[in-house]
Scaffold this active site. Sequence first.
Site, PDB file in Angstrom:
ATOM      1  CE  LYS A 104      43.315 -10.783  -7.575  1.00 32.07           C
ATOM      2  NZ  LYS A 104      43.031  -9.849  -6.485  1.00 32.07           N
ATOM      3  CB  THR A 144      36.532 -12.137  -4.736  1.00 28.53           C
ATOM      4  OG1 THR A 144      36.804 -12.860  -5.931  1.00 28.53           O
ATOM      5  CG2 THR A 144      36.163 -13.073  -3.612  1.00 28.53           C
ATOM      6  CD1 TRP A 148      31.585  -3.971  -4.924  1.00 31.20           C
ATOM      7  CD2 TRP A 148      31.859  -4.391  -7.110  1.00 31.20           C
ATOM      8  NE1 TRP A 148      30.729  -3.152  -5.619  1.00 31.20           N
ATOM      9  CE2 TRP A 148      30.884  -3.392  -6.958  1.00 31.20           C
ATOM     10  CE3 TRP A 148      32.198  -4.815  -8.400  1.00 31.20           C
ATOM     11  CZ2 TRP A 148      30.242  -2.811  -8.057  1.00 31.20           C
ATOM     12  CZ3 TRP A 148      31.569  -4.235  -9.491  1.00 31.20           C
ATOM     13  CH2 TRP A 148      30.594  -3.246  -9.316  1.00 31.20           C
ATOM     14  CG  HIS A 184      39.227 -18.120  -5.263  1.00 27.68           C
ATOM     15  ND1 HIS A 184      38.340 -17.136  -5.645  1.00 27.68           N
ATOM     16  CD2 HIS A 184      40.241 -17.479  -4.630  1.00 27.68           C
ATOM     17  CE1 HIS A 184      38.792 -15.957  -5.235  1.00 27.68           C
ATOM     18  NE2 HIS A 184      39.932 -16.133  -4.619  1.00 27.68           N
ATOM     19  NE  ARG A 188      37.255  -7.474 -14.164  1.00 27.12           N
ATOM     20  CZ  ARG A 188      38.221  -6.800 -13.549  1.00 27.12           C
ATOM     21  NH1 ARG A 188      38.974  -7.380 -12.629  1.00 27.12           N
ATOM     22  NH2 ARG A 188      38.425  -5.533 -13.847  1.00 27.12           N
ATOM     23  CB  SER A 226      42.588  -8.200 -12.573  1.00 27.61           C
ATOM     24  OG  SER A 226      42.411  -7.880 -11.226  1.00 27.61           O
ATOM     25  NE  ARG A 264      44.945  -3.989 -11.972  1.00 27.39           N
ATOM     26  CZ  ARG A 264      44.944  -3.623 -13.249  1.00 27.39           C
ATOM     27  NH1 ARG A 264      45.912  -2.883 -13.728  1.00 27.39           N
ATOM     28  NH2 ARG A 264      43.970  -4.025 -14.074  1.00 27.39           N
ATOM     29  N   GLY A 282      39.752  -1.121 -11.105  1.00 27.72           N
ATOM     30  CA  GLY A 282      38.303  -1.327 -11.046  1.00 27.72           C
ATOM     31  C   GLY A 282      37.584  -0.891 -12.310  1.00 27.72           C
TER      32      GLY A 282
HETATM   33  P1  A3P Z   1      41.466  -4.589 -11.425  1.00 30.33           P
HETATM   34  O1  A3P Z   1      42.753  -5.295 -11.111  1.00 30.33           O
HETATM   35  O2  A3P Z   1      41.072  -4.746 -12.863  1.00 30.33           O
HETATM   36  O3  A3P Z   1      41.440  -3.180 -10.970  1.00 30.33           O
HETATM   37  P2  A3P Z   1      39.076  -9.798  -6.630  1.00 30.33           P
HETATM   38  O4  A3P Z   1      38.400  -9.024  -5.576  1.00 30.33           O
HETATM   39  O5  A3P Z   1      38.273 -10.960  -7.124  1.00 30.33           O
HETATM   40  O6  A3P Z   1      40.455 -10.131  -6.255  1.00 30.33           O
HETATM   41  O7  A3P Z   1      39.126  -8.840  -7.910  1.00 30.33           O
HETATM   42  C1  A3P Z   1      39.918  -7.691  -7.881  1.00 30.33           C
HETATM   43  C2  A3P Z   1      39.452  -6.774  -8.989  1.00 30.33           C
HETATM   44  O8  A3P Z   1      38.227  -6.149  -8.593  1.00 30.33           O
HETATM   45  C3  A3P Z   1      40.453  -5.668  -9.227  1.00 30.33           C
HETATM   46  O9  A3P Z   1      40.314  -5.324 -10.611  1.00 30.33           O
HETATM   47  C4  A3P Z   1      39.922  -4.581  -8.311  1.00 30.33           C
HETATM   48  O10 A3P Z   1      40.371  -3.289  -8.624  1.00 30.33           O
HETATM   49  C5  A3P Z   1      38.427  -4.733  -8.521  1.00 30.33           C
HETATM   50  N1  A3P Z   1      37.641  -4.210  -7.410  1.00 30.33           N
HETATM   51  C6  A3P Z   1      37.921  -4.282  -6.076  1.00 30.33           C
HETATM   52  N2  A3P Z   1      36.958  -3.691  -5.367  1.00 30.33           N
HETATM   53  C7  A3P Z   1      36.061  -3.222  -6.245  1.00 30.33           C
HETATM   54  C8  A3P Z   1      34.847  -2.479  -6.101  1.00 30.33           C
HETATM   55  N3  A3P Z   1      34.378  -2.124  -4.914  1.00 30.33           N
HETATM   56  N4  A3P Z   1      34.164  -2.162  -7.219  1.00 30.33           N
HETATM   57  C9  A3P Z   1      34.636  -2.518  -8.445  1.00 30.33           C
HETATM   58  N5  A3P Z   1      35.785  -3.196  -8.644  1.00 30.33           N
HETATM   59  C10 A3P Z   1      36.483  -3.557  -7.552  1.00 30.33           C
END
Ligand code: A3P
Length: 285
Positions: free
Chosen positions: A35, A38, A40, A98, A120, A128, A254, A256
């Site tokens: 969260k 990753t 992204w 992770h 983060r 998240s 979710r 972002g």
């Molecule tokens: P939120 O739950 O705050 O929206 P991970 O990929 O490590 O599981 O992290 C997920 C978090 O990254 C989520 O945050 C998600 O919405 C956000 N996220 C996913 N894709 C993204 C993107 N392309 N750009 C920015 N944030 C992104």
Amino acid sequence: MPLPGLLVSCYSTPAAAISAQKHKPHDIILASLPKTGTTWLKALLFTIVNRDRFPIDQSPLLTTNPHELVLHLESYVDADLVNPGPGNLPQPEVFSTHLPLHVLPSSMIDSTSKIIYTSRNPLDQFISQREFSLKNRLHPDVEPVPIDQAFDMFCKGVHPFGPFWDHILGYWKASLENPDRVLFLQYEDMKRDAVSHVRKIAKFLGLPFSEEEEKKGLIGEISDLCSFEKLKNLEINKNGHVHHGYFANSSFFRKGEIGDWRNHLSPAMAERMKEVMDAKLSGSG
Ligand code: A3P
């Protein structure tokens, strides 16, 4: 157990199993706590590394969730994914983990692999993760841990991958000691300026953008393709599932946003986190 043991049950493969997976010295490792961005980074790394293979409008990202394009080291032993599989991708391959740095096998630490770490704000990370776990409940009959109790455990360092401060500090110190091998990124910085991070990542990987690529705006195109809005609205990410159907693709996209914790946590909880961070991270730079 915080957040019903969701992550423990999915990512419990020991490091020994990882070293057995024939990691190659020139691979690229994306390391992160869950969260922290990753998904992204997986999208960005896949696109940057494979940019000669796939024009942007034919990117596999348009039809495949990033988690199926960049495999997770802890779980790919038994992965049944659409990915052609380790060994069948062009070099260098990108993997994610992770695990904290000190748990990575020495074959990886001592290699010439590049490690990219994303961090983060722990408050946003906590929310998240909680929202993700509530969306993907492995045991719907078990009541979720109340938020204040889950937060208390998070602040005490109870987490499937160890205390968040140890995780961050391990990679942070490595990035100071070995800036050519470990690149430490922050989600918030990337949100503020994705384009310059795409350029920075490519340079760090030894795959800098050529003048021609710069001129034709490829960096902006990559950053747009991997943007939250673009990926979230793709059909595959609205409806598909990854990790054997456990996780809805949509739950990886979710909000972002920076600072969503304010909608869930009290000022007193934020103050407590500040104290934890002051105690654990002060002096680290
Ligand atoms: P939120 O739950 O705050 O929206 P991970 O990929 O490590 O599981 O992290 C997920 C978090 O990254 C989520 O945050 C998600 O919405 C956000 N996220 C996913 N894709 C993204 C993107 N392309 N750009 C920015 N944030 C992104």
